[in-house]
Design an enzyme around this catalytic site. Structure first.
Site: not given
Length: 273
Positions: A193, A213, A263
């Site tokens: 991430d 995110s 993502q």
């Protein structure tokens, strides 16, 4: 700041209920990689060791409070001969902040192939982010001081035809980690991430945005160690309506493709009061 062992540590409260304590952080909301990593550790604790994680799909539902513990509730969706599936919900103050499905595979034999690793300068030829990062970003190196992160200069990135926005980052954990392969998988889930949403901002240098995110998916393809150099080859094929789609492929120094990530993140113009 917290070591990766502290960041991923969880306490088992019941058969399928776990709790992660608050850890030292400069962030105003819990780092998404920590929530995803702890959720994955919780799922791993409920699966036969003969099975290995091969994928996860998660949604960040609410900002987490880094000063409060998070409870992880695991549901045993399926236990098969070749595959197992778990669903994990991260909860703070009675509200879900994260949901994840994780799949585990016993392993089979079949055809093999992979793309060729991009040709880039090795990490030894690049400066450590702790000395190359701009002063306004030094807080990030204090937050993740246990990670060695080295970004390939943008002028050295070989841009693929038609690619809108790309970046490449070498990284590794600075200290030796346990040999348990599942610990390295959970460590990579934590790290994946980090920096990825930044690939969407390469095409918009200097433009202020509010970032977060939104969802995160990973596939673990081959064995690796997170305390050895890995290349994170990132791109963003699209951004619009306040969201950006990003993707990454992760390679080891030998050229093995070890993981893939997709993502979607929030990347919107800051709202003024």
């Amino acid at each position: 700041m917290a070591t990766i062992e502290e960041a991923l540590e969880i306490e088992q409260l019941e058969r399928d209920i776990f709790r992660g304590a608050a850890t030292e952080s400069q962030l105003t909301r819990t780092f998404g990689g920590q929530v995803a990593g702890r959720a994955l550790v919780s799922a791993v604790r409920t699966v036969d060791p003969a099975f290995q994680v091969h994928s996860l799909h998660g949604y960040f539902l609410r900002p987490g409070n880094p000063e409060a513990p998070t409870v992880y509730l695991v549901e045993r969706i399926r236990d098969g001969r070749s595959f197992c599936t778990r669903r994990v919900t991260g909860v703070q103050n009675g509200e879900a902040i994260f949901m994840m499905s994780a799949s585990f595979h016993h392993g089979d034999e079949g055809p093999e192939h992979q793309d060729v690793m991009p040709q880039v300068d090795g990490p030894e030829e690049l400066p450590d982010a702790s000395v190359s990062m701009s002063p306004e970003r030094l807080w990030a190196m204090r937050e993740w001081q246990h990670w060695d992160i080295r970004t390939v200069p943008q002028e050295q990135v070989v841009v693929r035809d038609g690619s809108a926005s790309q970046q490449q980052v070498w990284f590794r954990y600075r200290h030796q980690l346990p040999d348990d392969p599942l610990f390295h998988v959970c460590t990579l889930a934590y790290m994946s991430d980090m920096t990825l949403l930044g690939s969407s901002k390469v095409a918009h240098p200097g433009e202020p945005t509010q970032d977060a995110s939104l969802d995160h998916a990973m596939w673990f393809l081959r064995p690796f160690r997170a305390d050895e150099w890995l290349l994170y080859d990132q791109s963003s094929p699209s951004a619009g309506f306040g969201r950006a789609l990003t993707g990454g492929r992760i390679w080891d120094r030998k050229g093995n493709l070890v993981a893939a990530v997709v993502q979607e993140g929030l990347i919107r113009t800051p709202r003024h009061k």
